[in-house]
Design a protein around this motif. Structure first.
Motif, mmCIF file in Angstrom:
data_model
loop_
_atom_site.group_PDB
_atom_site.id
_atom_site.type_symbol
_atom_site.label_atom_id
_atom_site.label_comp_id
_atom_site.label_asym_id
_atom_site.label_seq_id
_atom_site.Cartn_x
_atom_site.Cartn_y
_atom_site.Cartn_z
ATOM 1 N N THR A 189 0.856 -1.181 0.000
ATOM 2 C CA THR A 189 0.000 0.000 0.000
ATOM 3 C C THR A 189 0.897 1.238 0.000
ATOM 4 O OG1 THR A 189 -1.883 1.086 1.071
ATOM 5 C CG2 THR A 189 -0.281 0.019 2.532
ATOM 6 N N GLN A 190 0.616 2.162 -0.898
ATOM 7 C CA GLN A 190 1.466 3.332 -1.071
ATOM 8 C C GLN A 190 1.158 4.385 -0.011
ATOM 9 O OE1 GLN A 190 3.932 4.189 -3.602
ATOM 10 N NE2 GLN A 190 4.269 5.869 -2.157
ATOM 11 N N VAL A 191 2.200 4.857 0.639
ATOM 12 C CA VAL A 191 2.102 5.967 1.580
ATOM 13 C C VAL A 191 2.941 7.115 1.027
ATOM 14 C CG1 VAL A 191 2.683 6.786 3.889
ATOM 15 C CG2 VAL A 191 1.689 4.507 3.582
ATOM 16 N N THR A 192 2.304 8.250 0.843
ATOM 17 C CA THR A 192 3.006 9.431 0.345
ATOM 18 C C THR A 192 2.819 10.562 1.333
ATOM 19 O OG1 THR A 192 2.617 8.755 -1.956
ATOM 20 C CG2 THR A 192 3.258 11.048 -1.567
ATOM 21 N N VAL A 193 3.930 11.086 1.825
ATOM 22 C CA VAL A 193 3.902 12.184 2.791
ATOM 23 C C VAL A 193 4.449 13.426 2.090
ATOM 24 C CG1 VAL A 193 4.567 12.986 5.067
ATOM 25 C CG2 VAL A 193 4.298 10.524 4.627
ATOM 26 N N SER A 194 3.557 14.361 1.835
ATOM 27 C CA SER A 194 3.953 15.543 1.073
ATOM 28 C C SER A 194 2.980 16.680 1.338
ATOM 29 C CB SER A 194 3.970 15.215 -0.425
ATOM 30 O OG SER A 194 4.233 16.379 -1.183
ATOM 31 N N SER A 195 3.505 17.894 1.304
ATOM 32 C CA SER A 195 2.653 19.064 1.452
ATOM 33 C C SER A 195 2.210 19.572 0.077
ATOM 34 C CB SER A 195 3.393 20.159 2.217
ATOM 35 O OG SER A 195 4.612 20.455 1.594
#
Length: 114
Positions: free
Chosen positions: A108-114
């Protein structure tokens, strides 16, 4: 062999939280140690959290204090609660046997970005 399906990923801002879920076709409680792994682009897959059959947990230094691994015996599921997420946590997350990994799920893809 136990089939594993990960879910719960998504896009989140830095400092946010996500909870990942690992659903298994067979009992994960019969496995000595289950873990959450992650693989970032261009990097090797790494083990970030482990839960042993007795309930003891261990974490990679990079996630210690922010991530919590847990299991639900009734639902036969494993979870990864991720708090205070950072951009460097961006990766595809997988669950598997922490000692002898079997076939990998899709992750499962987790993307942490503003």
């Amino acid at each position: 062999q136990v089939q594993l399906v990960e879910s719960g990923g998504g896009l989140v801002q830095p400092g946010g939280s996500l909870r990942l879920t690992c659903a298994a076709s067979g009992s994960i409680f019969s496995i000595y140690a289950m873990g959450w792994y992650r693989q970032a682009p261009g990097k090797q897959r790494e083990l970030v959290a482990t839960i042993f059959s007795g309930g003891t947990t261990t974490y990679a230094d990079s996630v210690k204090g922010r991530f919590t691994i847990s299991r639900d015996k009734v639902k036969n599921m494993m979870y990864l609660q991720m708090n205070s997420l950072k951009p460097e946590d961006t990766a595809v997350y997988y669950c598997n046997d922490a000692v002898r990994p079997g076939d990998w799920g899709q992750g499962t893809q987790v993307t942490v970005s503003s």
